[in-house]
Design a protein around this motif. Structure first.
Motif, PDB file in Angstrom:
ATOM      1  N   GLU A 233      23.034  61.299  24.607  1.00 50.15           N
ATOM      2  CA  GLU A 233      21.598  61.320  24.866  1.00 50.15           C
ATOM      3  C   GLU A 233      20.969  59.974  24.524  1.00 50.15           C
ATOM      4  O   GLU A 233      20.143  59.446  25.289  1.00 50.15           O
ATOM      5  CB  GLU A 233      20.927  62.433  24.063  1.00 50.15           C
ATOM      6  CG  GLU A 233      19.428  62.522  24.331  1.00 50.15           C
ATOM      7  CD  GLU A 233      18.778  63.720  23.660  1.00 50.15           C
ATOM      8  OE1 GLU A 233      17.546  63.871  23.806  1.00 50.15           O
ATOM      9  OE2 GLU A 233      19.497  64.498  22.997  1.00 50.15           O
ATOM     10  N   ARG A 237      19.072  57.586  27.301  1.00 51.52           N
ATOM     11  CA  ARG A 237      17.682  57.174  27.106  1.00 51.52           C
ATOM     12  C   ARG A 237      17.566  55.647  27.074  1.00 51.52           C
ATOM     13  O   ARG A 237      16.639  55.066  27.656  1.00 51.52           O
ATOM     14  CB  ARG A 237      17.117  57.780  25.827  1.00 51.52           C
ATOM     15  CG  ARG A 237      16.856  59.291  25.923  1.00 51.52           C
ATOM     16  CD  ARG A 237      16.401  59.849  24.571  1.00 51.52           C
ATOM     17  NE  ARG A 237      16.124  61.258  24.642  1.00 51.52           N
ATOM     18  CZ  ARG A 237      14.930  61.787  24.960  1.00 51.52           C
ATOM     19  NH1 ARG A 237      13.918  60.973  25.234  1.00 51.52           N
ATOM     20  NH2 ARG A 237      14.765  63.082  25.001  1.00 51.52           N
ATOM     21  N   ASP A 339      14.400  61.116  33.708  1.00 54.66           N
ATOM     22  CA  ASP A 339      13.417  61.667  32.782  1.00 54.66           C
ATOM     23  C   ASP A 339      14.115  62.612  31.807  1.00 54.66           C
ATOM     24  O   ASP A 339      15.303  62.914  31.913  1.00 54.66           O
ATOM     25  CB  ASP A 339      12.279  62.357  33.531  1.00 54.66           C
ATOM     26  CG  ASP A 339      12.760  63.470  34.450  1.00 54.66           C
ATOM     27  OD1 ASP A 339      13.787  64.113  34.152  1.00 54.66           O
ATOM     28  OD2 ASP A 339      12.112  63.708  35.482  1.00 54.66           O
ATOM     29  N   ASP A 340      13.356  63.114  30.830  1.00 53.82           N
ATOM     30  CA  ASP A 340      13.960  63.926  29.778  1.00 53.82           C
ATOM     31  C   ASP A 340      14.604  65.193  30.325  1.00 53.82           C
ATOM     32  O   ASP A 340      15.675  65.615  29.866  1.00 53.82           O
ATOM     33  CB  ASP A 340      12.906  64.291  28.730  1.00 53.82           C
ATOM     34  CG  ASP A 340      12.471  63.091  27.891  1.00 53.82           C
ATOM     35  OD1 ASP A 340      13.148  62.037  27.973  1.00 53.82           O
ATOM     36  OD2 ASP A 340      11.463  63.204  27.169  1.00 53.82           O
TER      37      ASP A 340
END
Length: 470
Positions: A233, A237, A339-340
């Motif tokens: 993650e 990001r 995006d998340d």
């Protein structure tokens, strides 16, 4: 020998012998020495038995083979490198037109072009063009054939700097369904050249390609950096934050994978989840360290192998990981932003990977590829900055259905209408093909199909169906 289909005679021995009289290449039938080797393709998931394999040595052989398939109403598979994921490189009880013996490559350094026959692999083309310090966007695996790769678009390590392979296609020699031998390029058959630049093998047999070349190499700054899976993650990001400032000379991808048992990785990480950032800086090698560093410090690295290397070395670096004979199913979808929600969905899919050889690949696009006008070529999607390619694989049939379902679910999170990349689509189907092209582009492709192949002889591909077959 007689060709038979479903127990019935397809072509009598006398007919076939007469047809083969002037054949310069090799005709291989069931039962002949070498038949099983000749019928096999890269993707082990497809085990088909052609009634006839013709290994063409030149255009004359291609013309004869197309005429035979057309005249006898037999299905025709056109094989370049044989890497078709859905198995279009072969066919049951039909004819395989194999271009593999046609590997001529001619570089014109003055014009900065290369002309390569349809049986060439990317390793063949790269070796010749690099002798002059030139290259065109090529495959990530050097054993991939140039033909299907270029006709479907062509994403490689130079895509952000010089566009798709198909963007650099400036001419092609084509045998059409009605037996004509045409040159598409410049003012000749401009509609056909437009369609060949992303529309796949729908319009004829391309016996040679002419590509525009660019100054690349012989040294580039490239390689992979490995991060631990638990940092996935954080890496994604960070990749999202750094990608918008990447220069065109830098093309990158993130692979969510399993660490292979290779000597350059610590033994304790073998077989464990890893995140691999791979890329190539094709500008001044001296500037490569600074340009790639933001992507090599996204988390504590297990090992960083980026550095100066020959362009040819980067082009074949991944070859050992994609050997012939494994069972493969690929799936793809373009998307606009990491995006998340998207990152979360990819991490969930990564956690559910069915085996150690199935991976998620996230490629950063844009750059020169994104600046080509949407209607300049038949390639369907240029307004997305990323593509997800799911490489769902197994060593054999055991567990393969589960890998397919996993791949479908992984791309499904991007929505049922997400545009696909025809070269990374594991099954045939009109819905998937339509999803790969904007409506106006698709209808324009149909018009070209109507002109050059109205009876759909060339249908073993991601098929653009002609009007008569709709």
């Amino acid at each position: 020998m007689t060709m038979r289909q479903n127990g019935s005679e397809v072509l009598g021995e006398a007919t076939l012998d007469e047809w083969a009289r002037d054949l310069r290449g090799e005709m291989i039938q069931p039962g002949a020495p070498g038949y099983d080797e000749a019928r096999s393709i890269w993707n082990g998931a497809h085990d088909r038995r052609p009634a006839l394999i013709v290994r063409c040595r030149g255009v004359a052989d291609v013309l004869k083979t197309v005429a035979l398939a057309r005249g006898e109403g037999l299905p025709l598979a056109v094989r370049g490198g044989g890497h078709s994921i859905p198995g279009f490189s072969t066919v049951d009880q039909g004819i395989v037109l194999d271009l593999a013996p046609m590997k001529g490559v001619r570089v014109d350094p003055g014009r900065r072009t290369v002309t390569a026959q349809g049986g060439c692999l990317w390793g063949d083309v790269d070796a010749e063009t690099q002798a002059f310090g030139l290259a065109v966007t090529g495959g990530l695996i050097s054993t991939t054939g140039i033909a299907g790769f270029a006709l479907g678009g062509g994403l490689g390590w130079l895509v952000r700097r010089f566009g798709l392979t198909s963007d650099n296609l400036v001419g092609a020699d084509v045998v059409t369904a009605d037996g004509r031998y045409l040159h598409a390029g410049g003012d000749e058959h401009a509609d056909l050249l437009w369609a060949l630049r992303g529309g796949g093998g729908n319009f004829g047999v391309v016996t040679s390609f002419e590509f525009r070349l660019h100054d690349v190499g012989p040294t580039v700054f490239a390689g992979p950096v490995f991060y631990r899976g638990e940092d996935a993650e954080r890496v994604l990001r960070g990749f999202r934050a750094a990608a918008p400032t990447a220069p065109d000379e830098l093309t990158l991808a993130v692979n969510l994978a399993t660490a292979p048992p290779v000597p350059f990785l610590p033994e304790e990480i073998h077989g464990k989840p890893v995140v691999v950032v791979l890329g190539m800086w094709s500008g001044d090698p001296g500037a490569g360290d600074a340009a790639t560093r933001p992507f090599r410090e996204l988390a504590p690295a297990v090992v960083d192998l980026f550095g100066p290397m020959p362009y040819l070395a980067m082009q074949c670096m991944l070859d050992p990981l994609y050997p012939r004979g494994m069972w493969n199913y690929f799936r793809s979808a373009f998307f606009g932003d990491l995006d998340d929600t998207t990152i979360g969905a990819f991490l969930d899919a990564y956690a559910q990977a069915p085996n150690a050889v199935s991976e998620l690949h996230i490629h950063h696009l844009g750059g020169a590829m994104g600046r080509v006008p949407a209607d300049a070529t038949a390639f369907g999607t240029r307004d997305r900055d990323f593509i997800l390619n799911v490489a769902a694989r197994s060593m054999d049939a055991d567990g393969f259905p589960a890998t397919i379902e996993w791949a479908r679910a992984a791309t499904g999170v991007l929505g049922p209408n997400a545009a696909a990349y025809v070269n990374f689509t594991g099954e045939a189907g009109e819905d998937r093909v339509r999803a790969s092209y904007p409506k106006d582009t698709y209808e324009r492709l149909v018009a070209v199909k109507d002109r050059y192949d109205p009876a759909n002889l060339f249908r073993l591909n991601q098929n653009i169906r002609p009007s008569a077959a709709r």
